[in-house]
Design a protein around this motif. Structure first.
Motif, PDB file in Angstrom:
ATOM      1  N   LEU A  53       0.853  -1.188   0.000  1.00 19.73           N
ATOM      2  CA  LEU A  53       0.000   0.000   0.000  1.00 19.73           C
ATOM      3  C   LEU A  53       0.891   1.240   0.000  1.00 19.73           C
ATOM      4  N   VAL A  54       0.613   2.155  -0.914  1.00 17.48           N
ATOM      5  CA  VAL A  54       1.353   3.418  -0.980  1.00 17.48           C
ATOM      6  C   VAL A  54       0.353   4.563  -0.814  1.00 17.48           C
ATOM      7  N   ARG A  55       0.905   5.764  -0.573  1.00 14.47           N
ATOM      8  CA  ARG A  55       0.076   6.951  -0.376  1.00 14.47           C
ATOM      9  C   ARG A  55       0.854   8.156  -0.886  1.00 14.47           C
ATOM     10  N   ASP A  56       0.166   9.197  -1.255  1.00 16.57           N
ATOM     11  CA  ASP A  56       0.814  10.433  -1.674  1.00 16.57           C
ATOM     12  C   ASP A  56       1.998  10.714  -0.749  1.00 16.57           C
ATOM     13  N   PRO A  57       3.232  10.714  -1.268  1.00 13.44           N
ATOM     14  CA  PRO A  57       4.396  10.873  -0.386  1.00 13.44           C
ATOM     15  C   PRO A  57       4.394  12.148   0.440  1.00 13.44           C
ATOM     16  N   LEU A  58       3.786  13.212  -0.058  1.00 20.20           N
ATOM     17  CA  LEU A  58       3.713  14.432   0.746  1.00 20.20           C
ATOM     18  C   LEU A  58       2.828  14.212   1.966  1.00 20.20           C
ATOM     19  N   ALA A  59       1.710  13.526   1.782  1.00 18.55           N
ATOM     20  CA  ALA A  59       0.829  13.222   2.913  1.00 18.55           C
ATOM     21  C   ALA A  59       1.522  12.294   3.904  1.00 18.55           C
ATOM     22  N   VAL A  60       2.265  11.303   3.384  1.00 20.81           N
ATOM     23  CA  VAL A  60       3.006  10.395   4.263  1.00 20.81           C
ATOM     24  C   VAL A  60       4.021  11.177   5.083  1.00 20.81           C
ATOM     25  N   LEU A  61       4.796  12.014   4.414  1.00 17.18           N
ATOM     26  CA  LEU A  61       5.826  12.781   5.102  1.00 17.18           C
ATOM     27  C   LEU A  61       5.211  13.731   6.130  1.00 17.18           C
ATOM     28  N   ALA A  62       4.076  14.327   5.795  1.00 15.30           N
ATOM     29  CA  ALA A  62       3.388  15.191   6.754  1.00 15.30           C
ATOM     30  C   ALA A  62       2.945  14.396   7.976  1.00 15.30           C
ATOM     31  N   SER A  63       2.407  13.215   7.755  1.00 15.23           N
ATOM     32  CA  SER A  63       1.985  12.375   8.869  1.00 15.23           C
ATOM     33  C   SER A  63       3.160  12.031   9.771  1.00 15.23           C
ATOM     34  N   TRP A  64       4.306  11.749   9.167  1.00 19.55           N
ATOM     35  CA  TRP A  64       5.489  11.397   9.954  1.00 19.55           C
ATOM     36  C   TRP A  64       5.910  12.518  10.895  1.00 19.55           C
ATOM     37  N   GLN A  65       5.586  13.750  10.538  1.00 20.09           N
ATOM     38  CA  GLN A  65       5.954  14.876  11.420  1.00 20.09           C
ATOM     39  C   GLN A  65       5.072  14.943  12.657  1.00 20.09           C
ATOM     40  N   THR A  66       3.954  14.230  12.653  1.00 17.42           N
ATOM     41  CA  THR A  66       2.967  14.393  13.729  1.00 17.42           C
ATOM     42  C   THR A  66       2.909  13.218  14.691  1.00 17.42           C
ATOM     43  N   VAL A  67       3.679  12.147  14.445  1.00 12.28           N
ATOM     44  CA  VAL A  67       3.558  10.955  15.285  1.00 12.28           C
ATOM     45  C   VAL A  67       4.850  10.683  16.052  1.00 12.28           C
ATOM     46  N   ASP A  68       4.681  10.139  17.235  1.00 14.06           N
ATOM     47  CA  ASP A  68       5.820   9.757  18.070  1.00 14.06           C
ATOM     48  C   ASP A  68       6.174   8.301  17.792  1.00 14.06           C
ATOM     49  N   PHE A  69       6.475   8.043  16.519  1.00  9.86           N
ATOM     50  CA  PHE A  69       6.889   6.725  16.054  1.00  9.86           C
ATOM     51  C   PHE A  69       8.313   6.858  15.524  1.00  9.86           C
ATOM     52  N   PRO A  70       9.053   5.763  15.331  1.00  2.24           N
ATOM     53  CA  PRO A  70      10.409   5.873  14.781  1.00  2.24           C
ATOM     54  C   PRO A  70      10.481   6.622  13.449  1.00  2.24           C
ATOM     55  N   VAL A  71       9.448   6.492  12.599  1.00  7.93           N
ATOM     56  CA  VAL A  71       9.497   7.213  11.318  1.00  7.93           C
ATOM     57  C   VAL A  71       9.527   8.716  11.520  1.00  7.93           C
ATOM     58  N   GLY A  72       9.117   9.177  12.693  1.00  7.85           N
ATOM     59  CA  GLY A  72       9.188  10.602  12.980  1.00  7.85           C
ATOM     60  C   GLY A  72      10.605  11.132  12.990  1.00  7.85           C
ATOM     61  N   THR A  73      11.578  10.247  13.184  1.00  7.83           N
ATOM     62  CA  THR A  73      12.993  10.637  13.116  1.00  7.83           C
ATOM     63  C   THR A  73      13.684  10.059  11.882  1.00  7.83           C
ATOM     64  N   GLY A  74      12.908   9.410  11.012  1.00  7.63           N
ATOM     65  CA  GLY A  74      13.494   8.864   9.790  1.00  7.63           C
ATOM     66  C   GLY A  74      14.077   7.482   9.952  1.00  7.63           C
ATOM     67  N   HIS A  75      13.509   6.701  10.842  1.00  5.44           N
ATOM     68  CA  HIS A  75      13.983   5.324  11.030  1.00  5.44           C
ATOM     69  C   HIS A  75      12.814   4.344  10.949  1.00  5.44           C
ATOM     70  N   LEU A  76      13.113   3.137  10.523  1.00  2.00           N
ATOM     71  CA  LEU A  76      12.160   2.040  10.472  1.00  2.00           C
ATOM     72  C   LEU A  76      12.892   0.810  11.014  1.00  2.00           C
TER      73      LEU A  76
END
Length: 273
Positions: free
Chosen positions: A135-158
């Motif tokens: 499943l993929v999503r508009d990368p801008l929306a994905v990146l915006a979501s990453w700025q709002t969550v306290d998950f590892p992707v919020g710092t650029g890690h998976l």
């Protein structure tokens, strides 16, 4: 008997897909149920995944339950609370445990298991062996979501993916700035899906929310007679606390990768600047 794996960009709607799938008859979708030890042995990890799938099918048929992440015993649309205009990171509400599924299941029921991290890292080994969708999503929306969550992707890690793909771990370790690391992670995931999966095995979030019945049919299931009303939201409306302009500028270098999934993506970025 159908068993299907679901992976995708983190924050692309994989949990929503599980919630929708669990409303379909003779279908169970488990959300990140595996607890793979991060030993780095890729072949061993694939064997552990296959063993889990067999065990989960038995447990669901015999006990009506299986392990999964959940919120209060239910697999929800989203692990995080709804975004607001206030700055700050949304924590995960997910807990791990057994989830009970009340619907009757035939011997041939459809089982879907989703893991964005592990399955993306092991995609080259899993895709030839098991049915799999990304499943993929508009990368801008994905990146915006990453700025709002306290998950590892919020710092650029998976971490789950880095543990089973040294190439990704080395790539991210070599980047200091979190936003640049996030963009590199997005680029790596999209390139991987494009290289290892055909178009028939890639599903867009926007299609899932615009026409859920058609999207769910891609999983080989029968959608419920009364579907839910969903709609993709513009990231500016969805994430009002996020300034999209620096994110759009950061995505411009990987626009050619994104164009394979979203034609016209570069032009859409320029309109945000």
């Amino acid at each position: 008997m159908t068993t299907l794996l679901l992976t995708g960009l983190p924050r692309s709607g994989t949990t929503l897909a599980c919630a929708l799938l669990n409303a379909c008859p003779d279908t169970v979708a488990l959300a990140e149920p595996l607890r793979l030890e991060r030993h780095g042995d890729r072949a061993r990890a694939v064997a552990e995944i296959e063993a889990f799938l067999a065990a989960a099918r038995r447990q669901l048929r015999e006990e009506g339950q299986a392990p999964s992440l959940h919120v209060g015993g239910i697999i929800p649309d989203n692990w995080a609370a709804e975004p607001t205009a206030a700055p700050g990171r949304r924590p995960s509400r997910a807990e791990r445990g057994l989830v009970r599924f009340a619907q009757p299941l035939s011997a041939d029921f459809t089982l879907i298991v989703k893991h964005p991290g592990e399955f993306s890292a092991l995609l080259d080994l899993l895709a030839p062996r098991l049915p799999l969708l990304a499943l993929v999503r508009d990368p801008l929306a994905v990146l915006a979501s990453w700025q709002t969550v306290d998950f590892p992707v919020g710092t650029g890690h998976l971490p789950a993916a880095e543990a089973f793909n040294p190439e990704l771990a080395a790539l991210l370790a070599g980047i200091d700035r979190p936003l640049a690391r996030q963009v590199a992670l997005l680029d790596w995931l999209l390139r991987r899906y494009r290289a290892l999966l055909g178009p028939e095995r890639i599903l867009r979030y926007e299609d899932l929310t615009t026409d859920p019945a058609a999207a769910l049919a891609r999983f080989g299931v029968r959608p419920p007679a009364v579907g839910r009303t969903l709609a993709p939201l513009d990231p500016a409306r969805r994430y009002p606390s996020v300034d999209l302009r620096p994110l759009a500028a950061a995505l411009l270098p990987i626009a050619p990768t994104c164009e394979a999934f979203y034609p016209g993506f570069a032009a859409a970025l320029h309109r945000r600047l």
